[in-house]
Design a protein around this motif. Structure first.
Motif, PDB file in Angstrom:
ATOM      1  N   PRO A 130      -7.997  -3.755   7.783  1.00 31.86           N
ATOM      2  CA  PRO A 130      -8.340  -4.123   6.404  1.00 31.86           C
ATOM      3  C   PRO A 130      -9.835  -4.041   6.094  1.00 31.86           C
ATOM      4  O   PRO A 130     -10.224  -3.582   5.020  1.00 31.86           O
ATOM      5  CB  PRO A 130      -7.831  -5.555   6.275  1.00 31.86           C
ATOM      6  CG  PRO A 130      -6.720  -5.646   7.261  1.00 31.86           C
ATOM      7  CD  PRO A 130      -7.136  -4.762   8.409  1.00 31.86           C
ATOM      8  N   VAL A 131     -10.690  -4.441   7.018  1.00 32.94           N
ATOM      9  CA  VAL A 131     -12.132  -4.413   6.766  1.00 32.94           C
ATOM     10  C   VAL A 131     -12.634  -2.970   6.599  1.00 32.94           C
ATOM     11  O   VAL A 131     -13.509  -2.705   5.777  1.00 32.94           O
ATOM     12  CB  VAL A 131     -12.908  -5.177   7.867  1.00 32.94           C
ATOM     13  CG1 VAL A 131     -12.817  -4.469   9.204  1.00 32.94           C
ATOM     14  CG2 VAL A 131     -14.346  -5.393   7.461  1.00 32.94           C
TER      15      VAL A 131
ATOM     16  N   GLU B  27     -11.631  -1.693   3.072  1.00 30.25           N
ATOM     17  CA  GLU B  27     -12.563  -2.139   2.037  1.00 30.25           C
ATOM     18  C   GLU B  27     -13.867  -1.350   2.088  1.00 30.25           C
ATOM     19  O   GLU B  27     -14.399  -0.948   1.055  1.00 30.25           O
ATOM     20  CB  GLU B  27     -12.851  -3.627   2.196  1.00 30.25           C
ATOM     21  CG  GLU B  27     -11.658  -4.505   1.899  1.00 30.25           C
ATOM     22  CD  GLU B  27     -11.935  -5.968   2.177  1.00 30.25           C
ATOM     23  OE1 GLU B  27     -13.117  -6.379   2.161  1.00 30.25           O
ATOM     24  OE2 GLU B  27     -10.958  -6.709   2.395  1.00 30.25           O
ATOM     25  N   ALA B  28     -14.399  -1.129   3.293  1.00 32.60           N
ATOM     26  CA  ALA B  28     -15.648  -0.368   3.442  1.00 32.60           C
ATOM     27  C   ALA B  28     -15.453   1.067   2.992  1.00 32.60           C
ATOM     28  O   ALA B  28     -16.335   1.653   2.354  1.00 32.60           O
ATOM     29  CB  ALA B  28     -16.122  -0.415   4.897  1.00 32.60           C
ATOM     30  N   GLY B  29     -14.324   1.658   3.300  1.00 33.70           N
ATOM     31  CA  GLY B  29     -14.040   3.034   2.892  1.00 33.70           C
ATOM     32  C   GLY B  29     -14.019   3.183   1.385  1.00 33.70           C
ATOM     33  O   GLY B  29     -14.515   4.174   0.842  1.00 33.70           O
ATOM     34  N   ALA B  30     -13.463   2.204   0.695  1.00 39.88           N
ATOM     35  CA  ALA B  30     -13.419   2.252  -0.772  1.00 39.88           C
ATOM     36  C   ALA B  30     -14.825   2.264  -1.353  1.00 39.88           C
ATOM     37  O   ALA B  30     -15.108   2.962  -2.318  1.00 39.88           O
ATOM     38  CB  ALA B  30     -12.629   1.067  -1.312  1.00 39.88           C
ATOM     39  N   ARG B  31     -15.735   1.513  -0.740  1.00 39.12           N
ATOM     40  CA  ARG B  31     -17.120   1.466  -1.219  1.00 39.12           C
ATOM     41  C   ARG B  31     -17.888   2.752  -0.888  1.00 39.12           C
ATOM     42  O   ARG B  31     -18.917   3.022  -1.489  1.00 39.12           O
ATOM     43  CB  ARG B  31     -17.850   0.270  -0.620  1.00 39.12           C
ATOM     44  CG  ARG B  31     -17.362  -1.071  -1.137  1.00 39.12           C
ATOM     45  CD  ARG B  31     -18.254  -2.214  -0.695  1.00 39.12           C
ATOM     46  NE  ARG B  31     -18.375  -2.330   0.739  1.00 39.12           N
ATOM     47  CZ  ARG B  31     -17.583  -3.057   1.525  1.00 39.12           C
ATOM     48  NH1 ARG B  31     -16.574  -3.723   0.986  1.00 39.12           N
ATOM     49  NH2 ARG B  31     -17.781  -3.121   2.819  1.00 39.12           N
TER      50      ARG B  31
ATOM     51  N   LEU C  56      -0.002  -0.025   1.634  1.00 36.92           N
ATOM     52  CA  LEU C  56       1.453  -0.125   1.552  1.00 36.92           C
ATOM     53  C   LEU C  56       1.860  -1.499   2.049  1.00 36.92           C
ATOM     54  O   LEU C  56       1.418  -1.937   3.115  1.00 36.92           O
ATOM     55  CB  LEU C  56       2.111   0.937   2.432  1.00 36.92           C
ATOM     56  CG  LEU C  56       1.802   2.383   2.096  1.00 36.92           C
ATOM     57  CD1 LEU C  56       2.386   3.298   3.155  1.00 36.92           C
ATOM     58  CD2 LEU C  56       2.341   2.735   0.729  1.00 36.92           C
ATOM     59  N   GLU C  57       2.681  -2.168   1.301  1.00 38.98           N
ATOM     60  CA  GLU C  57       3.138  -3.500   1.693  1.00 38.98           C
ATOM     61  C   GLU C  57       4.633  -3.610   1.486  1.00 38.98           C
ATOM     62  O   GLU C  57       5.144  -3.251   0.427  1.00 38.98           O
ATOM     63  CB  GLU C  57       2.428  -4.567   0.858  1.00 38.98           C
ATOM     64  CG  GLU C  57       2.842  -5.979   1.208  1.00 38.98           C
ATOM     65  CD  GLU C  57       2.074  -7.018   0.424  1.00 38.98           C
ATOM     66  OE1 GLU C  57       2.727  -7.911  -0.153  1.00 38.98           O
ATOM     67  OE2 GLU C  57       0.836  -6.935   0.372  1.00 38.98           O
ATOM     68  N   VAL C  58       5.316  -4.073   2.510  1.00 39.06           N
ATOM     69  CA  VAL C  58       6.744  -4.374   2.419  1.00 39.06           C
ATOM     70  C   VAL C  58       6.874  -5.864   2.699  1.00 39.06           C
ATOM     71  O   VAL C  58       6.462  -6.340   3.754  1.00 39.06           O
ATOM     72  CB  VAL C  58       7.555  -3.553   3.456  1.00 39.06           C
ATOM     73  CG1 VAL C  58       9.025  -3.918   3.381  1.00 39.06           C
ATOM     74  CG2 VAL C  58       7.345  -2.058   3.242  1.00 39.06           C
TER      75      VAL C  58
ATOM     76  N   CYS D 297       8.461 -12.551   5.503  1.00 35.45           N
ATOM     77  CA  CYS D 297       8.168 -11.450   6.425  1.00 35.45           C
ATOM     78  C   CYS D 297       7.427 -10.356   5.655  1.00 35.45           C
ATOM     79  O   CYS D 297       7.921  -9.853   4.644  1.00 35.45           O
ATOM     80  CB  CYS D 297       9.461 -10.906   7.017  1.00 35.45           C
ATOM     81  SG  CYS D 297       9.192  -9.597   8.216  1.00 35.45           S
ATOM     82  N   VAL D 298       6.211 -10.030   6.113  1.00 33.43           N
ATOM     83  CA  VAL D 298       5.372  -9.044   5.421  1.00 33.43           C
ATOM     84  C   VAL D 298       4.804  -8.063   6.442  1.00 33.43           C
ATOM     85  O   VAL D 298       4.333  -8.459   7.499  1.00 33.43           O
ATOM     86  CB  VAL D 298       4.204  -9.729   4.671  1.00 33.43           C
ATOM     87  CG1 VAL D 298       3.313  -8.702   4.004  1.00 33.43           C
ATOM     88  CG2 VAL D 298       4.723 -10.734   3.665  1.00 33.43           C
ATOM     89  N   GLU D 299       4.858  -6.784   6.111  1.00 35.03           N
ATOM     90  CA  GLU D 299       4.218  -5.727   6.894  1.00 35.03           C
ATOM     91  C   GLU D 299       3.302  -4.962   5.942  1.00 35.03           C
ATOM     92  O   GLU D 299       3.708  -4.610   4.830  1.00 35.03           O
ATOM     93  CB  GLU D 299       5.251  -4.772   7.493  1.00 35.03           C
ATOM     94  CG  GLU D 299       6.119  -5.379   8.559  1.00 35.03           C
ATOM     95  CD  GLU D 299       5.378  -5.660   9.854  1.00 35.03           C
ATOM     96  OE1 GLU D 299       4.392  -4.939  10.160  1.00 35.03           O
ATOM     97  OE2 GLU D 299       5.789  -6.584  10.565  1.00 35.03           O
ATOM     98  N   VAL D 300       2.057  -4.730   6.374  1.00 31.33           N
ATOM     99  CA  VAL D 300       1.069  -4.049   5.532  1.00 31.33           C
ATOM    100  C   VAL D 300       0.408  -2.931   6.321  1.00 31.33           C
ATOM    101  O   VAL D 300       0.114  -3.098   7.505  1.00 31.33           O
ATOM    102  CB  VAL D 300      -0.016  -5.035   5.035  1.00 31.33           C
ATOM    103  CG1 VAL D 300      -1.010  -4.324   4.132  1.00 31.33           C
ATOM    104  CG2 VAL D 300       0.609  -6.207   4.303  1.00 31.33           C
ATOM    105  N   ALA D 301       0.166  -1.806   5.671  1.00 30.61           N
ATOM    106  CA  ALA D 301      -0.601  -0.707   6.259  1.00 30.61           C
ATOM    107  C   ALA D 301      -1.729  -0.358   5.301  1.00 30.61           C
ATOM    108  O   ALA D 301      -1.515  -0.212   4.095  1.00 30.61           O
ATOM    109  CB  ALA D 301       0.284   0.510   6.497  1.00 30.61           C
ATOM    110  N   TYR D 302      -2.945  -0.255   5.833  1.00 29.65           N
ATOM    111  CA  TYR D 302      -4.124   0.121   5.060  1.00 29.65           C
ATOM    112  C   TYR D 302      -4.507   1.541   5.459  1.00 29.65           C
ATOM    113  O   TYR D 302      -4.622   1.837   6.646  1.00 29.65           O
ATOM    114  CB  TYR D 302      -5.283  -0.826   5.375  1.00 29.65           C
ATOM    115  CG  TYR D 302      -5.007  -2.254   4.981  1.00 29.65           C
ATOM    116  CD1 TYR D 302      -5.327  -2.710   3.708  1.00 29.65           C
ATOM    117  CD2 TYR D 302      -4.429  -3.139   5.872  1.00 29.65           C
ATOM    118  CE1 TYR D 302      -5.065  -4.020   3.339  1.00 29.65           C
ATOM    119  CE2 TYR D 302      -4.166  -4.451   5.516  1.00 29.65           C
ATOM    120  CZ  TYR D 302      -4.492  -4.880   4.246  1.00 29.65           C
ATOM    121  OH  TYR D 302      -4.226  -6.180   3.884  1.00 29.65           O
TER     122      TYR D 302
END
Length: 77
Positions: A32-33, A36-40, A48-50, A56-61
């Motif tokens: 995640p960090v 955020e840096a890539g966006a800047r 992507l979040e399911v 129950c949560v799975e996230v891919a950045y």
């Protein structure tokens, strides 16, 4: 029914199969960090979040780096 992690994995496969954005590298999964840096720094970003009502949560950045435009110059050796 598939678990959120399996669904997320299938979504990541579909994104890779879809190809690259114009002028950007392939998608890379990052922390995640770094997302955020890539966006800047001018990277394309995706998240992507399911999630299930049970919590129950799975996230891919994801980020894709901008590609350098070829200036048409040859590198001398």
């Amino acid at each position: 029914m598939s678990a959120p992690a399996e669904i997320l994995s299938d979504l990541l496969d579909a994104i890779n199969d879809a190809g690259q954005l114009d002028s950007f590298s392939v998608w890379c999964e990052v922390a995640p960090v770094l997302h955020e840096a890539g966006a800047r720094r001018g990277c394309a970003t995706a998240k992507l979040e399911v999630s299930l009502p049970s919590g129950c949560v799975e996230v891919a950045y994801l980020i894709a780096h901008p590609m350098q435009a070829d200036q048409g110059h040859e590198v001398s050796r």
